[in-house]
Design an enzyme around this catalytic site. Structure first.
Site, PDB file in Angstrom:
ATOM      1  N   ASP A  76       0.885  -1.230  -0.282  1.00 37.07           N
ATOM      2  CA  ASP A  76      -0.492  -0.001   0.074  1.00 37.07           C
ATOM      3  C   ASP A  76       0.864   1.177   0.024  1.00 37.07           C
ATOM      4  OD1 ASP A  76      -2.638   0.809   0.546  1.00 37.07           O
ATOM      5  OD2 ASP A  76      -1.299   1.710   1.258  1.00 37.07           O
ATOM      6  N   TYR A  90       3.445   9.968  -0.358  1.00 38.47           N
ATOM      7  CA  TYR A  90       4.027   9.086   0.090  1.00 38.47           C
ATOM      8  C   TYR A  90       5.430   9.457  -0.572  1.00 38.47           C
ATOM      9  CZ  TYR A  90      -0.014   6.707   2.374  1.00 38.47           C
ATOM     10  OH  TYR A  90      -0.805   5.933   2.943  1.00 38.47           O
ATOM     11  N   LYS A 103      -2.624   6.237  -4.109  1.00 42.02           N
ATOM     12  CA  LYS A 103      -3.957   7.164  -4.093  1.00 42.02           C
ATOM     13  C   LYS A 103      -3.225   8.307  -5.043  1.00 42.02           C
ATOM     14  CE  LYS A 103      -3.732   4.956   0.274  1.00 42.02           C
ATOM     15  NZ  LYS A 103      -2.847   4.770   0.593  1.00 42.02           N
ATOM     16  N   HIS A 139      -7.821   9.488  -2.177  1.00 41.40           N
ATOM     17  CA  HIS A 139      -7.045   9.236  -1.112  1.00 41.40           C
ATOM     18  C   HIS A 139      -7.843  10.192   0.523  1.00 41.40           C
ATOM     19  CE1 HIS A 139      -2.431   9.386   0.705  1.00 41.40           C
ATOM     20  NE2 HIS A 139      -3.576   8.667   1.815  1.00 41.40           N
TER      21      HIS A 139
HETATM   22  P1  NDP Z   1       0.893   1.044  11.881  1.00 38.69           P
HETATM   23  O1  NDP Z   1       0.055   1.102  12.652  1.00 38.69           O
HETATM   24  O2  NDP Z   1       0.632   0.501  10.806  1.00 38.69           O
HETATM   25  O3  NDP Z   1       2.201   1.260  12.503  1.00 38.69           O
HETATM   26  C1  NDP Z   1       3.769   1.944  12.458  1.00 38.69           C
HETATM   27  C2  NDP Z   1       4.423   2.130  13.716  1.00 38.69           C
HETATM   28  O4  NDP Z   1       4.394   0.562  14.292  1.00 38.69           O
HETATM   29  C3  NDP Z   1       5.973   1.753  13.044  1.00 38.69           C
HETATM   30  O5  NDP Z   1       6.473   2.762  13.825  1.00 38.69           O
HETATM   31  C4  NDP Z   1       6.594   0.743  13.025  1.00 38.69           C
HETATM   32  O6  NDP Z   1       7.936   0.300  13.349  1.00 38.69           O
HETATM   33  C5  NDP Z   1       5.925   0.334  14.600  1.00 38.69           C
HETATM   34  N1  NDP Z   1       5.142  -1.562  13.900  1.00 38.69           N
HETATM   35  C6  NDP Z   1       5.107  -2.103  12.641  1.00 38.69           C
HETATM   36  N2  NDP Z   1       5.525  -2.924  13.349  1.00 38.69           N
HETATM   37  C7  NDP Z   1       5.700  -3.590  14.850  1.00 38.69           C
HETATM   38  C8  NDP Z   1       5.592  -4.273  15.669  1.00 38.69           C
HETATM   39  N3  NDP Z   1       5.178  -5.681  15.273  1.00 38.69           N
HETATM   40  N4  NDP Z   1       5.536  -4.479  17.327  1.00 38.69           N
HETATM   41  C9  NDP Z   1       5.636  -3.392  17.452  1.00 38.69           C
HETATM   42  N5  NDP Z   1       5.321  -1.827  16.633  1.00 38.69           N
HETATM   43  C10 NDP Z   1       5.547  -2.597  15.219  1.00 38.69           C
HETATM   44  O7  NDP Z   1       0.806   2.954  11.284  1.00 38.69           O
HETATM   45  P2  NDP Z   1       0.925   3.507   9.867  1.00 38.69           P
HETATM   46  O8  NDP Z   1       0.368   5.218   9.921  1.00 38.69           O
HETATM   47  O9  NDP Z   1       2.044   3.458   8.666  1.00 38.69           O
HETATM   48  O10 NDP Z   1      -0.753   3.060   8.904  1.00 38.69           O
HETATM   49  C11 NDP Z   1       0.141   1.691   8.548  1.00 38.69           C
HETATM   50  C12 NDP Z   1      -0.437   2.094   6.870  1.00 38.69           C
HETATM   51  O11 NDP Z   1      -1.489   2.382   6.294  1.00 38.69           O
HETATM   52  C13 NDP Z   1       0.758   3.276   6.242  1.00 38.69           C
HETATM   53  O12 NDP Z   1       1.984   3.190   5.703  1.00 38.69           O
HETATM   54  C14 NDP Z   1      -0.274   2.968   5.050  1.00 38.69           C
HETATM   55  O13 NDP Z   1       0.277   2.330   4.061  1.00 38.69           O
HETATM   56  C15 NDP Z   1      -0.692   3.402   4.851  1.00 38.69           C
HETATM   57  N6  NDP Z   1      -1.753   4.555   5.915  1.00 38.69           N
HETATM   58  C16 NDP Z   1      -2.979   5.191   4.886  1.00 38.69           C
HETATM   59  C17 NDP Z   1      -3.632   6.682   5.692  1.00 38.69           C
HETATM   60  C18 NDP Z   1      -4.952   7.284   4.548  1.00 38.69           C
HETATM   61  O14 NDP Z   1      -4.800   8.134   4.599  1.00 38.69           O
HETATM   62  N7  NDP Z   1      -4.679   6.642   3.244  1.00 38.69           N
HETATM   63  C19 NDP Z   1      -2.665   7.109   6.908  1.00 38.69           C
HETATM   64  C20 NDP Z   1      -2.634   6.433   7.160  1.00 38.69           C
HETATM   65  C21 NDP Z   1      -1.424   5.553   7.187  1.00 38.69           C
HETATM   66  P3  NDP Z   1       8.951   0.160  12.902  1.00 38.69           P
HETATM   67  O15 NDP Z   1       9.114   0.372  11.501  1.00 38.69           O
HETATM   68  O16 NDP Z   1      10.216   0.215  12.940  1.00 38.69           O
HETATM   69  O17 NDP Z   1       8.636  -1.475  12.658  1.00 38.69           O
END
Ligand code: NDP
Length: 276
Positions: free
Chosen positions: A49, A54, A79, A112
């Site tokens: 995604d 981004y 998006k 988006h």
């Molecule tokens: P998430 O809720 O997926 O959380 C990501 C965070 O959690 C990062 O800091 C990551 O750190 C940490 N993390 C990942 N896996 C673990 C684990 N197993 N244990 C502990 N910590 C963990 O956040 P996002 O906001 O990135 O949401 C996911 C995706 O949703 C985005 O990347 C994007 O693709 C989409 N999105 C879409 C939006 C929209 O408006 N349509 C808005 C926001 C997001 P690390 O990377 O260091 O592991």
């Protein structure tokens, strides 16, 4: 149904969409995104995604090529960003995203955010792309029930997906019920609460009970609620961990425990009140 990382939900137009994908918001367009996508594909992910805003569509595209994965096995979402909304500008934005990704088509193209006065025109452009066979599925993101009703009042194609903020602290039950009623697949963004609150006592208790991590408990809860999930990580072991959701099942009682965590708390912007 959701028995392996290869399991998919069937959208209302018959296209299969994997239940789990990798999110790449805030992931750098260079080596960081290339590595994350390659680790994910090596771990069995099919779905990535991204979004024009981004700034990493090129890196995602490079990683897909380098992975050697066959195009038909992948499910790529991008998006149209808010400043490109409108009919002609959306058509152009789609071509630009495909060019950056190095793909002839994407699997799912999303509006988006519901930009006031623009999103219906933008939706007509997505319908055109879909009817012309340029994209396999179209959907929206951050749409509330009233936005969906507005689009559905005179659309030709009902959105196939609504990607929204969704996690134990923001459970959006009415929106989920509305989407299910209309066969709009709900997809969770920030499913891990952006890394916050994974130490919540309920999640810790269930993690200990099932011998899993809090992140796995939350992601499994998404699947059991019929919600597609796209956790983001740039860490190889967490990318694997976040995909290992299929060897256990939360009991109805434990699903209810997580249900009790809801606080209607957003970590991201409110779709009814944003200014970008
Ligand atoms: P998430 O809720 O997926 O959380 C990501 C965070 O959690 C990062 O800091 C990551 O750190 C940490 N993390 C990942 N896996 C673990 C684990 N197993 N244990 C502990 N910590 C963990 O956040 P996002 O906001 O990135 O949401 C996911 C995706 O949703 C985005 O990347 C994007 O693709 C989409 N999105 C879409 C939006 C929209 O408006 N349509 C808005 C926001 C997001 P690390 O990377 O260091 O592991």
């Amino acid at each position: 149904m959701t028995t392996s990382l290869q399991s998919a939900t069937t959208l209302h137009n018959g296209v299969n969409m994997p239940w789990v994908g990798l999110g790449v918001w805030k992931v750098d367009n260079g080596r960081e995104v290339e590595q994350a996508v390659q680790w994910a594909i090596a771990a069995g992910y099919k779905s990535i995604d991204t979004a024009a805003v981004y700034g990493n569509e090129e890196g995602v595209g490079r990683a897909l090529k380098q992975s050697g994965a066959s195009r038909e096995q992948l499910f790529i979402t991008t998006k149209v960003w808010n400043s490109d909304q409108g009919y002609d500008s959306t058509l152009a934005a789609y071509e630009e995203s495909c060019r950056k990704l190095g793909l002839d088509y994407v699997d799912l193209y999303l509006v988006h955010w519901p930009v006031k006065g623009k999103y219906k025109e933008t939706w007509r452009a997505l319908e055109k792309l879909y009817k012309d066979g340029k994209v396999r599925a179209i959907g929206v993101s951050n749409f509330q029930i009233h936005h969906l009703q507005d689009v559905m009042a005179d659309c030709e194609v009902v959105p196939m997906v609504n990607q929204v903020e969704y996690h134990p602290l923001l459970q959006q039950r009415e929106l989920l019920a509305f989407c299910k009623e209309h066969r709009i697949q709900m997809e969770a963004w920030s499913p891990l609460m952006q890394g916050n609150s994974l130490d919540h006592p309920v999640l810790r208790e269930l993690a200990a009970k099932y011998g899993r991590t809090p992140a796995q408990i939350v992601l499994r809860w998404d699947l059991q609620n019929g919600v597609v999930t796209i956790p983001k990580s740039v860490n190889e072991s967490r990318i694997r961990e976040n995909a290992d959701l299929f060897g256990f099942e939360l009991s109805a009682e434990d699903m209810d425990k997580i249900a009790s965590m809801n606080q209607n708390k957003r970590f991201g912007p409110d779709p009814d009140n944003f200014n970008f």
